[in-house]
Design a protein around this motif. Structure first.
Motif, short mmCIF file in Angstrom:
data_model
loop_
_atom_site.label_atom_id
_atom_site.label_comp_id
_atom_site.label_asym_id
_atom_site.label_seq_id
_atom_site.Cartn_x
_atom_site.Cartn_y
_atom_site.Cartn_z
N VAL A 27 0.71 -1.13 0.12
CA VAL A 27 0.03 0.02 -0.09
C VAL A 27 0.75 1.22 0.02
N PRO A 28 0.44 2.17 -0.73
CA PRO A 28 1.30 3.46 -0.77
C PRO A 28 1.51 4.13 0.40
N GLY A 29 2.68 4.54 0.74
CA GLY A 29 3.08 5.37 2.18
C GLY A 29 2.97 4.63 3.11
N VAL A 30 3.29 3.28 3.31
CA VAL A 30 3.64 2.56 4.44
C VAL A 30 4.94 2.10 4.86
N ASN A 31 5.54 2.29 6.01
CA ASN A 31 6.72 1.74 6.31
C ASN A 31 6.86 0.07 6.50
N ALA A 32 7.25 -0.64 5.64
CA ALA A 32 7.22 -2.09 5.71
C ALA A 32 7.89 -2.67 6.79
N ASP A 33 9.21 -2.00 7.11
CA ASP A 33 10.04 -2.67 8.30
C ASP A 33 9.15 -2.54 9.53
N ARG A 60 3.27 -7.45 5.08
CA ARG A 60 4.01 -6.47 4.06
C ARG A 60 3.21 -5.46 3.61
N LEU A 61 1.90 -5.66 4.49
CA LEU A 61 0.73 -4.66 4.22
C LEU A 61 0.55 -4.19 2.79
N SER A 62 0.53 -5.42 1.92
CA SER A 62 0.20 -5.42 0.42
C SER A 62 -1.51 -4.75 0.27
N VAL A 63 -1.69 -4.49 -1.16
CA VAL A 63 -2.89 -4.11 -1.48
C VAL A 63 -4.04 -5.35 -1.15
N ILE A 64 -3.56 -6.49 -0.96
CA ILE A 64 -4.35 -7.85 -0.85
C ILE A 64 -4.26 -8.13 0.76
N SER A 65 -3.77 -7.32 1.66
CA SER A 65 -3.40 -7.61 3.03
C SER A 65 -4.70 -8.06 3.70
N LEU A 66 -5.79 -7.68 3.25
CA LEU A 66 -7.10 -8.03 4.22
C LEU A 66 -7.46 -9.49 3.38
N ALA A 149 -7.37 2.89 2.06
CA ALA A 149 -8.62 2.20 1.90
C ALA A 149 -8.82 1.95 0.64
N ILE A 150 -8.66 2.84 -0.44
CA ILE A 150 -9.02 2.54 -1.75
C ILE A 150 -8.03 1.44 -2.32
N SER A 151 -6.74 1.45 -1.83
CA SER A 151 -5.77 0.40 -2.35
C SER A 151 -6.12 -1.04 -2.03
N MET A 152 -6.63 -1.32 -0.73
CA MET A 152 -6.97 -2.49 -0.11
C MET A 152 -8.54 -2.78 -0.71
#
Length: 421
Positions: A27-33, A60-66, A149-152
């Protein structure tokens, strides 16, 4: 293997590959670490289970993280509503109504996804790392919530579309295969971690062999029970037999030992892990005691898991197994169970059989979900091994193999019909 079946398998693999690619799109704007560090510290609670089912996409909080869970939740809600409201249940049985029913499930999925996506986005604001770094790299929180929210939402909708396309154009149930792929994707990492533990001397090689024996026995036991069924004999009137003398009429009703599938273990784990996830940040001593009792590495947690699985097995089996519909269809087709009157008596008899099988199936699910963990814990193994994930993998693989076999037979009959045999 014919061309049609090969194409279906290739389509399925291509969509699953696309699913795994999406798991690495953040997802744009997240700190993966920071997010990875958070999930590493919550590997043994509800977040760890959710991360496993999402194929490590959550950490990884990817766009399909849900994941596909919003769709599954929406489907379960609609199943409960269909069992409660007769009009909705009637809509589900009709061909045109089924399309409307599925459309409602999609709308409910969108609603659930938006709520969860907004909740996750807000929660990230209070998720600092040990070094104090923020999980959000966009200064404007409202802008980040909208983007996240839109990305997920787009990711979950794309995942739902992939599952439906696999079901229609590929082999097997698309939603189940996505969960299957998510769990299986963690196997290489688990194998590598086990090899490292053996090389470092932290794990004895004989213990690894014992774990392999447990896994093989667990898989074999699951296969034995999942293939088991109670066959209730059916007789048909002479008129029906004469009308269908050139067709095969099933002369029994097959009822599986495990009527509720993998839903009870998933529900039980989610219900018991949720309080622990909420209470772990609390400083209240009473809440801390509850959190200690519900620790997934403790015995009390697994005793409750066993009891909850039995409860959910009966609850879900009562929804999925409709003896009244079976008895009415049987009566309409001119069939009857020997020694049982058609209609209400047949429905009552089927309910009694299903109740006995549900008891056996619930005990089986409880043992599969708890015994492997107990055996591994007695060996002092420094990682978690649960039977729920093995149960899901084996059930989905078994169902997919049945679909492949059915496709082979269907293609064979089509070939014989085309050549006039």
């Amino acid at each position: 293997m014919n061309k049609t079946l090969t194409n279906r398998i290739l389509i399925t693999l291509a969509f699953l590959f696309a699913y795994r690619i999406l798991a690495y799109v953040p997802v744009p704007g997240v700190n993966a670490d920071v997010i990875k560090e958070f999930f590493d510290s919550n590997a043994n609670n509800a977040l760890g289970m959710f991360n496993m089912f999402s194929g490590k996409a959550a950490e990884r909080l990817s766009v399909i993280s849900l994941g596909i869970m919003p769709y599954i939740t929406a489907s379960i809600v609609m199943e409960l509503l269909a069992a409660t409201f007769p009009n909705l249940g009637k809509m589900k049985k009709e061909r045109d109504g089924m399309q409307k029913y599925m459309q409602i499930i999609r709308y409910v999925t969108i609603f659930i996804t938006i709520i969860q996506a907004v909740g996750v986005s807000i929660g990230l604001n209070s998720m600092p790392s040990r070094s104090g770094a923020s999980a959000i790299m966009i200064d404007n929180l409202n802008l980040f919530i909208v983007i996240s929210a839109i990305s997920m939402l787009c990711g979950t909708m794309l995942l739902m579309w992939i599952g439906e396309r696999i079901t229609q154009s590929g082999i097997g149930n698309g939603i189940s295969l996505i969960i299957f792929a998510g769990i299986v994707s963690g196997i290489p990492t688990a194998i590598k971690g086990t090899i490292d533990l053996v090389n470092n001397g932290a794990l004895n090689f004989l213990v690894v062999l014992a774990i392999l024996v447990i896994i093989i026995f667990t898989v074999g036991f699951i296969l034995y029970i999942e293939l088991g069924e109670r066959r209730i004999p059916i007789s048909y009137s002479r008129k029906v037999i004469m009308q269908n003398q050139h067709k095969r009429i099933m002369n029994y009703i097959p009822i599986k030992i495990n009527l509720s599938g993998v839903i009870p273990p998933i529900f039980a784990s989610a219900v018991l892990m949720f309080p622990g996830t909420i209470f772990q940040a609390s400083t209240n001593p009473y809440l801390q005691k509850i959190n200690d009792f519900l620790n997934p590495s403790g015995y009390f947690f697994h005793i409750l898991t066993f009891l909850f699985i039995i409860f959910f097995a009966y609850f879900y089996a009562s929804i999925t197994f409709n003896s009244k519909d079976i008895s009415e269809n049987l009566k309409r087709q001119g069939g009857f169970i020997p020694g049982v009157r058609p209609g209400e008596s047949t429905a009552k008899y089927l309910n009694e059989v299903a109740s006995r099988l549900t008891f056996t199936g619930s005990i089986y699910l409880g043992l599969i979900s708890t015994i492997p963990w107990l055996l591994v814990k007695f060996m002092g193994v420094p990682f978690y091994f649960g039977g729920t994930s093995v149960l899901i993998v084996v059930q989905v693989a078994l169902d997919t193999m049945r679909k492949i076999e059915a496709q082979r037979y269907m293609n064979k009959y089509q070939t014989l019909s085309a050549v006039g045999l």
